[in-house]
Motif scaffolding. Sequence first.
Motif, PDB file in Angstrom:
ATOM      1  N   ASP A  43     108.905 -40.485 -30.239  1.00 46.19           N
ATOM      2  CA  ASP A  43     108.466 -41.192 -29.037  1.00 46.19           C
ATOM      3  C   ASP A  43     108.139 -40.224 -27.913  1.00 46.19           C
ATOM      4  OD1 ASP A  43     108.833 -43.878 -30.126  1.00 46.19           O
ATOM      5  OD2 ASP A  43     110.894 -43.197 -30.275  1.00 46.19           O
ATOM      6  N   VAL A  44     108.824 -39.075 -27.928  1.00 44.00           N
ATOM      7  CA  VAL A  44     108.438 -38.023 -26.994  1.00 44.00           C
ATOM      8  C   VAL A  44     107.032 -37.553 -27.350  1.00 44.00           C
ATOM      9  CG1 VAL A  44     108.984 -35.718 -26.156  1.00 44.00           C
ATOM     10  CG2 VAL A  44     110.823 -37.330 -26.628  1.00 44.00           C
ATOM     11  N   PHE A  45     106.770 -37.502 -28.634  1.00 44.65           N
ATOM     12  CA  PHE A  45     105.432 -37.179 -29.161  1.00 44.65           C
ATOM     13  C   PHE A  45     104.390 -38.136 -28.578  1.00 44.65           C
ATOM     14  CE2 PHE A  45     102.710 -38.916 -32.577  1.00 44.65           C
ATOM     15  CZ  PHE A  45     102.027 -37.813 -33.062  1.00 44.65           C
ATOM     16  N   MET A  46     104.719 -39.428 -28.581  1.00 42.93           N
ATOM     17  CA  MET A  46     103.821 -40.433 -28.008  1.00 42.93           C
ATOM     18  C   MET A  46     103.671 -40.207 -26.503  1.00 42.93           C
ATOM     19  SD  MET A  46     104.253 -43.402 -26.016  1.00 42.93           S
ATOM     20  CE  MET A  46     105.875 -44.093 -26.319  1.00 42.93           C
ATOM     21  N   LEU A  47     104.805 -39.946 -25.829  1.00 42.18           N
ATOM     22  CA  LEU A  47     104.751 -39.741 -24.376  1.00 42.18           C
ATOM     23  C   LEU A  47     103.836 -38.562 -24.031  1.00 42.18           C
ATOM     24  CD1 LEU A  47     108.448 -40.286 -23.241  1.00 42.18           C
ATOM     25  CD2 LEU A  47     106.485 -41.762 -22.845  1.00 42.18           C
ATOM     26  N   GLY A  48     103.886 -37.528 -24.851  1.00 44.14           N
ATOM     27  CA  GLY A  48     103.041 -36.354 -24.612  1.00 44.14           C
ATOM     28  C   GLY A  48     101.575 -36.726 -24.498  1.00 44.14           C
ATOM     29  N   THR A  49     101.123 -37.591 -25.416  1.00 40.18           N
ATOM     30  CA  THR A  49      99.708 -37.981 -25.385  1.00 40.18           C
ATOM     31  C   THR A  49      99.413 -38.793 -24.124  1.00 40.18           C
ATOM     32  OG1 THR A  49     100.064 -40.030 -26.589  1.00 40.18           O
ATOM     33  CG2 THR A  49      99.589 -38.090 -27.886  1.00 40.18           C
ATOM     34  N   TYR A  50     100.348 -39.677 -23.752  1.00 40.51           N
ATOM     35  CA  TYR A  50     100.111 -40.499 -22.560  1.00 40.51           C
ATOM     36  C   TYR A  50     100.126 -39.664 -21.287  1.00 40.51           C
ATOM     37  CZ  TYR A  50      99.654 -45.112 -24.498  1.00 40.51           C
ATOM     38  OH  TYR A  50      99.170 -46.208 -25.157  1.00 40.51           O
ATOM     39  N   PHE A  51     101.076 -38.700 -21.220  1.00 41.41           N
ATOM     40  CA  PHE A  51     101.109 -37.830 -20.038  1.00 41.41           C
ATOM     41  C   PHE A  51      99.766 -37.129 -19.889  1.00 41.41           C
ATOM     42  CE2 PHE A  51     105.967 -37.377 -20.569  1.00 41.41           C
ATOM     43  CZ  PHE A  51     106.181 -38.417 -19.681  1.00 41.41           C
ATOM     44  N   ALA A  52      99.308 -36.526 -20.987  1.00 39.79           N
ATOM     45  CA  ALA A  52      98.037 -35.799 -20.938  1.00 39.79           C
ATOM     46  C   ALA A  52      96.896 -36.758 -20.598  1.00 39.79           C
ATOM     47  CB  ALA A  52      97.770 -35.113 -22.272  1.00 39.79           C
ATOM     48  N   PHE A  53      96.937 -37.964 -21.221  1.00 41.03           N
ATOM     49  CA  PHE A  53      95.903 -38.970 -21.000  1.00 41.03           C
ATOM     50  C   PHE A  53      95.790 -39.322 -19.509  1.00 41.03           C
ATOM     51  CE2 PHE A  53      94.816 -43.481 -20.533  1.00 41.03           C
ATOM     52  CZ  PHE A  53      93.585 -43.509 -21.161  1.00 41.03           C
ATOM     53  N   PHE A  54      96.945 -39.537 -18.874  1.00 44.05           N
ATOM     54  CA  PHE A  54      96.904 -39.937 -17.469  1.00 44.05           C
ATOM     55  C   PHE A  54      96.536 -38.768 -16.558  1.00 44.05           C
ATOM     56  CE2 PHE A  54      99.456 -43.625 -18.925  1.00 44.05           C
ATOM     57  CZ  PHE A  54      98.556 -44.588 -18.501  1.00 44.05           C
ATOM     58  N   MET A  55      96.966 -37.561 -16.931  1.00 41.04           N
ATOM     59  CA  MET A  55      96.593 -36.383 -16.138  1.00 41.04           C
ATOM     60  C   MET A  55      95.066 -36.225 -16.144  1.00 41.04           C
ATOM     61  SD  MET A  55      99.162 -35.036 -14.807  1.00 41.04           S
ATOM     62  CE  MET A  55     100.802 -35.707 -14.915  1.00 41.04           C
ATOM     63  N   THR A 195     117.450 -26.244 -26.304  1.00 44.22           N
ATOM     64  CA  THR A 195     116.910 -26.614 -27.611  1.00 44.22           C
ATOM     65  C   THR A 195     116.107 -27.901 -27.523  1.00 44.22           C
ATOM     66  OG1 THR A 195     118.932 -25.724 -28.530  1.00 44.22           O
ATOM     67  CG2 THR A 195     117.521 -26.946 -30.026  1.00 44.22           C
ATOM     68  N   PHE A 196     116.657 -28.860 -26.779  1.00 45.09           N
ATOM     69  CA  PHE A 196     115.948 -30.136 -26.621  1.00 45.09           C
ATOM     70  C   PHE A 196     114.628 -29.935 -25.891  1.00 45.09           C
ATOM     71  CE2 PHE A 196     119.509 -32.477 -28.168  1.00 45.09           C
ATOM     72  CZ  PHE A 196     118.964 -33.664 -28.582  1.00 45.09           C
ATOM     73  N   ALA A 197     114.653 -29.076 -24.869  1.00 40.84           N
ATOM     74  CA  ALA A 197     113.418 -28.806 -24.126  1.00 40.84           C
ATOM     75  C   ALA A 197     112.375 -28.222 -25.073  1.00 40.84           C
ATOM     76  CB  ALA A 197     113.698 -27.851 -22.974  1.00 40.84           C
ATOM     77  N   LEU A 198     112.799 -27.278 -25.889  1.00 43.61           N
ATOM     78  CA  LEU A 198     111.902 -26.611 -26.829  1.00 43.61           C
ATOM     79  C   LEU A 198     111.341 -27.608 -27.841  1.00 43.61           C
ATOM     80  CD1 LEU A 198     111.322 -23.593 -26.781  1.00 43.61           C
ATOM     81  CD2 LEU A 198     112.946 -23.293 -28.660  1.00 43.61           C
ATOM     82  N   GLY A 199     112.243 -28.404 -28.435  1.00 46.11           N
ATOM     83  CA  GLY A 199     111.822 -29.385 -29.444  1.00 46.11           C
ATOM     84  C   GLY A 199     110.870 -30.415 -28.856  1.00 46.11           C
ATOM     85  N   SER A 200     111.185 -30.887 -27.653  1.00 44.63           N
ATOM     86  CA  SER A 200     110.359 -31.926 -27.044  1.00 44.63           C
ATOM     87  C   SER A 200     109.005 -31.377 -26.635  1.00 44.63           C
ATOM     88  CB  SER A 200     111.070 -32.516 -25.829  1.00 44.63           C
ATOM     89  OG  SER A 200     112.306 -33.046 -26.239  1.00 44.63           O
ATOM     90  N   ALA A 201     108.982 -30.115 -26.193  1.00 41.33           N
ATOM     91  CA  ALA A 201     107.693 -29.501 -25.863  1.00 41.33           C
ATOM     92  C   ALA A 201     106.829 -29.442 -27.121  1.00 41.33           C
ATOM     93  CB  ALA A 201     107.902 -28.107 -25.297  1.00 41.33           C
ATOM     94  N   LEU A 202     107.450 -29.111 -28.244  1.00 37.92           N
ATOM     95  CA  LEU A 202     106.712 -29.085 -29.513  1.00 37.92           C
ATOM     96  C   LEU A 202     106.181 -30.478 -29.852  1.00 37.92           C
ATOM     97  CD1 LEU A 202     108.822 -26.810 -31.868  1.00 37.92           C
ATOM     98  CD2 LEU A 202     106.558 -26.375 -30.937  1.00 37.92           C
ATOM     99  N   ALA A 203     107.016 -31.495 -29.600  1.00 33.87           N
ATOM    100  CA  ALA A 203     106.568 -32.868 -29.848  1.00 33.87           C
ATOM    101  C   ALA A 203     105.358 -33.178 -28.977  1.00 33.87           C
ATOM    102  CB  ALA A 203     107.688 -33.857 -29.571  1.00 33.87           C
ATOM    103  N   GLY A 204     105.407 -32.742 -27.718  1.00 36.49           N
ATOM    104  CA  GLY A 204     104.300 -32.977 -26.792  1.00 36.49           C
ATOM    105  C   GLY A 204     103.019 -32.324 -27.288  1.00 36.49           C
ATOM    106  N   ILE A 205     103.137 -31.045 -27.709  1.00 36.32           N
ATOM    107  CA  ILE A 205     101.959 -30.344 -28.228  1.00 36.32           C
ATOM    108  C   ILE A 205     101.435 -31.068 -29.470  1.00 36.32           C
ATOM    109  CG2 ILE A 205     101.124 -28.176 -29.241  1.00 36.32           C
ATOM    110  CD1 ILE A 205     103.275 -26.741 -27.575  1.00 36.32           C
ATOM    111  N   GLY A 206     102.373 -31.430 -30.343  1.00 40.77           N
ATOM    112  CA  GLY A 206     102.001 -32.155 -31.561  1.00 40.77           C
ATOM    113  C   GLY A 206     101.263 -33.438 -31.221  1.00 40.77           C
TER     114      GLY A 206
END
Lengths: 297, 373
Positions: A43-55, A195-206
């Motif tokens: 779901d962080v993965f999904m949020l990443g796309t929405y964050f970028a989408f809105f930016m 670790t969570f920051a790192l993993g979630s950033a990867l999810a965002g990029i993904g």
Amino acid sequence: MSWTTFFQQLMNGISVGSLYALLAIGYTLVYGILGLINFAHSDVFMLGTYFAFFMIGVFLLPWWLSVVIGVGLCALVGMTIERVAYRPLRNAPRISALITAVGVSFFIENLGLVTVGARPKGFPRPELMKNVYFIAGARIQGVTFWVPLFSIAILLVLFYLVYRTKMGMAMRAVSRDMETTRLMGVNVDRIILYTFALGSALAGIGGVLWACKYPQINPLMGTFPGWKAFTAAVVGGIGNVVGAMIGGFIIGLAEILIVAFFPNLTGYRDAFVFALLILFLLVKPSGVMGETLKEKV
Amino acid sequence: MRGWMKYFGVMILVLFTSCVWAQDVIRVGANLEMTGAVAAYGQMIWEGINLVRELVGDEVWGRKVELVLVDNKSDKVESANAATRLIDKEKVVAMIGPAISGSMLAVGPICEEKQIPVISATATNPLVTQGKKFVFRACFLDPYQAAAAAVFARNDLKAETAAILSDIAQDYCVALGNFFKEEFEKRGGKIVVEQNCKTGDQDFSAQLTTIINANPDILYVPNYYTEIALISRQARDLGFEGIILSADGADAPELFEVGGDAVEGLYHTAIWDATKGLNDVGQRYIELYQKKYGKDPNMFGALGADAYLILVDAIKRAGSLDPVAIRNMIEETADLEVVTGKVTIENGDAVKPVVVRKVEGGKFNFVKTVVVE
């Protein structure tokens, strides 16, 4: 099937596989340290796309900057989830943490449904991803070409962070034995947050790369890729970063090649992937790269 | 005595006038989804019926047609109850039935038994009218739409070969795919490859690579808009240069949002085109709708209006309020001008031209209408 077609299908598989790989690394990182399957990862993965989408769409920022901010926000979200949902349960039984993870996942998905709605949105793709390259007669989309390269670059950065920095050393120590590491004077909570920051950033990029390939985003878009990536992490040996990468490629290729060679089995595409998961859990739970660790006492 | 006579006279007068008054009104039932899961459909149909009454008037042989609306709450049991109530208590001579197939299937047997004609605006399941004498619909069926797509592909696009990529998880898509294949091959075309996908899939590269390898002139994708957009996008990215042809599932603004330039040039079959009336009443309906609601009219309302027009026309020709006579006249409906074009009723189903539209400049443009002979 001609050689060109086969090569094209191989490329299709690698393209999907590298996306699974990126996501799988996130699952594996958190699992390696906490022994927790972070279901909210997809779901962080999904949020990443929405964050970028809105930016891009609302604040009209350039594409690369939007992605950077989106990924940064993902890292923040990951840290928040850890702080709010997982840290209070650090010493609770594993099942409680697992249930919480599922809960967080549902929470984010439904929050998304309420705030942005279920209607899918089109994700703007940069020119780089739209380009088409011709290699040995096969058409390689920009996405297919760049995503594996990005993934490998990110993997190298990750290796550097885990094996060459102090933080990385602490991460590895925590994954072996949290209590002893704490006794050594390491701030374990901070390492886990990192670790969570790192993993979630990867999810965002993904997520952003996924949306470049499949430019249609909706609040439930993370679910299926998440399950597949989790499968990839298990197949590769959960807890092992290189294994997750390999697992991702195995799943991606398997998924494409089964459709390519057995068109009649198309409907069983997902079933096949999950059958693979069950098979691995039964026969080789440690995955292709995993090492069997003795249960710590 | 005189007082009694007077009293009697007044009574006769009252009876007589009330008879005239009762005969003056033609009662037609509307068994619609005004609340519940698919309330939007029922409400749009109701809106369309009332709009078309403003256009063509609400009288037959100088008598007012009175609509009796009963909400079926989008529920099968409630639809059956509503039908019974309309027939037994409200004494309607005919009924406009529920929008969705499931409810229509519940209403059908009741109308058969009580011999009251019922017509649904939008129920598309083939079983709705199968083997029934008193059940009709104002829309065409999926097989007809797919056949029209095949005719258009052969005659207008001059396609020799076609590929089909359909969704095995949707009855709608499977049916369209099969009927397209049948008609396309009947007309001398060749289906070079058939591939499947599943609702929710995002990656179609494996199927599309196989399809592109077979090099068809057209690719038929009878899916819903989300899949169509992604399939078009990936097909173009993978180098497919043929024509993409789709069905009425493509009709949603999201198609352009997600598909972007990849859906440019896509053709699809539709029930009607909300921007261009095919006849006078269609054009007037669109203009009035736009004036009243400030947006383009929807398919549901238009088909609701069609159902009403078919019923009223049948009553007019029947010359009596006998439900069986009305039923016979509905069955004989031929080339009647309704909102969505010229309609003929065959075996309870509506046969009318299928509209073909093309995506140009990020919107649907009317191309032509197709009739399957």
